[in-house]
Enzyme design. Structure first.
Site, PDB file in Angstrom:
ATOM      1  N   SER A 109      22.219  43.179  32.575  1.00 56.93           N
ATOM      2  CA  SER A 109      20.902  43.265  33.181  1.00 56.93           C
ATOM      3  C   SER A 109      19.853  43.732  32.164  1.00 56.93           C
ATOM      4  CB  SER A 109      20.995  44.186  34.414  1.00 56.93           C
ATOM      5  OG  SER A 109      19.850  44.118  35.178  1.00 56.93           O
ATOM      6  N   ASP A 159      21.879  35.650  42.306  1.00 60.22           N
ATOM      7  CA  ASP A 159      21.206  36.851  41.796  1.00 60.22           C
ATOM      8  C   ASP A 159      19.724  36.807  42.195  1.00 60.22           C
ATOM      9  OD1 ASP A 159      20.106  38.903  40.262  1.00 60.22           O
ATOM     10  OD2 ASP A 159      21.474  38.562  38.590  1.00 60.22           O
ATOM     11  N   HIS A 190      23.715  40.044  41.710  1.00 63.36           N
ATOM     12  CA  HIS A 190      23.427  40.747  40.451  1.00 63.36           C
ATOM     13  C   HIS A 190      24.641  41.555  39.958  1.00 63.36           C
ATOM     14  CE1 HIS A 190      20.575  41.930  37.439  1.00 63.36           C
ATOM     15  NE2 HIS A 190      20.719  43.212  37.688  1.00 63.36           N
TER      16      HIS A 190
HETATM   17  C1  MLT Z   1      14.894  44.067  33.557  1.00 67.60           C
HETATM   18  O1  MLT Z   1      14.017  44.776  33.980  1.00 67.60           O
HETATM   19  O2  MLT Z   1      15.317  44.098  32.389  1.00 67.60           O
HETATM   20  C2  MLT Z   1      15.487  43.099  34.516  1.00 67.60           C
HETATM   21  O3  MLT Z   1      14.617  42.856  35.545  1.00 67.60           O
HETATM   22  C3  MLT Z   1      16.792  43.537  35.025  1.00 67.60           C
HETATM   23  C4  MLT Z   1      16.785  44.935  35.550  1.00 67.60           C
HETATM   24  O4  MLT Z   1      16.498  45.153  36.720  1.00 67.60           O
HETATM   25  O5  MLT Z   1      17.120  45.833  34.800  1.00 67.60           O
END
Ligand code: MLT
Length: 207
Positions: A109, A159, A190
């Site tokens: 992520s 996701d 996710h």
């Molecule tokens: C981010 O902010 O890098 C992406 O949206 C994934 C997350 O939620 O960390």
């Protein structure tokens, strides 16, 4: 071994029976340097571990760079943090005496997004990357030469945080830059599922 020098709170765990690989673990939003240790063990139980904690806090939750809203990144901060993290990896390779060419980033992520940003703007900081639930974080002004890089991307078909088209866009940019990319999709959201890890392990064993 937990440490707070080199500018990041981090784990450095030397391998007991060294296979020469360094797994650079990059956690998701709200995680820390311990989060991916079990997954790293499942991917390569013999690797040395380097796991820095993200330094940006969003409502108390560590991240690797600022965002303005979900999926909307603060690009100035992203560039600064990417460079700062690349310098940390290089400094860690000197302090702990490992070869930077043995670094395999394992990001989930937000951690996968900064790993992608490293590949696109500071590719010398790693050799391979395993990117779980990743999207294109930025489009570099100039494409790097990624002809020596191999990347495994694993996305969740359902996701809601990472739009599929943003994952596919990243794949396209990496391939255009010369990287060999293996793309995998899981019937999941996710969260990671067991097959993400099993397939990453198998990919790493053969690349
Ligand atoms: C981010 O902010 O890098 C992406 O949206 C994934 C997350 O939620 O960390």
């Amino acid at each position: 071994m937990k440490n707070s020098d080199l500018g990041f709170i981090h784990n450095f765990i030397p391998s007991q029976n060294d296979d020469g690989r360094i797994l650079l673990l990059l956690h998701g939003t709200g995680g820390n340097e311990d989060d991916l240790l079990t997954i790293a063990q499942m991917i390569d139980e013999r690797a040395t571990i380097l796991a820095p904690r993200g330094k940006v806090l969003e409502n108390g939750m560590p991240r690797y760079f600022r965002r303005l809203a979900e999926g909307v990144f603060d690009l100035e901060d992203l560039k600064f943090r990417t460079s700062e993290l690349a310098d940390f990896i290089i400094n860690a390779s000197k302090k702990y005496s490992f070869d930077i060419h043995s670094v395999v980033a394992v990001g989930y992520s937000n951690g996968a997004n900064i790993a992608a940003s490293l590949l696109l703007t500071r590719p010398e900081s790693m050799k391979r990357a395993i990117l779980f639930r990743v999207m294109i974080p930025q489009t570099p002004d100039k494409l790097p030469d990624l002809s020596e890089k191999k990347v495994f991307i694993s996305g969740g078909k359902f996701d809601s945080q990472i739009p599929q088209k943003k994952t596919i866009e990243l794949r396209g940019v990496l391939e255009k830059a010369g990287a060999v990319v293996k793309m995998n999709w899981e019937e999941s959201d996710h969260a990671l599922v067991r097959d993400d890890i099993v397939k990453a392990r198998s990919w790493l064993g053969t690349s």
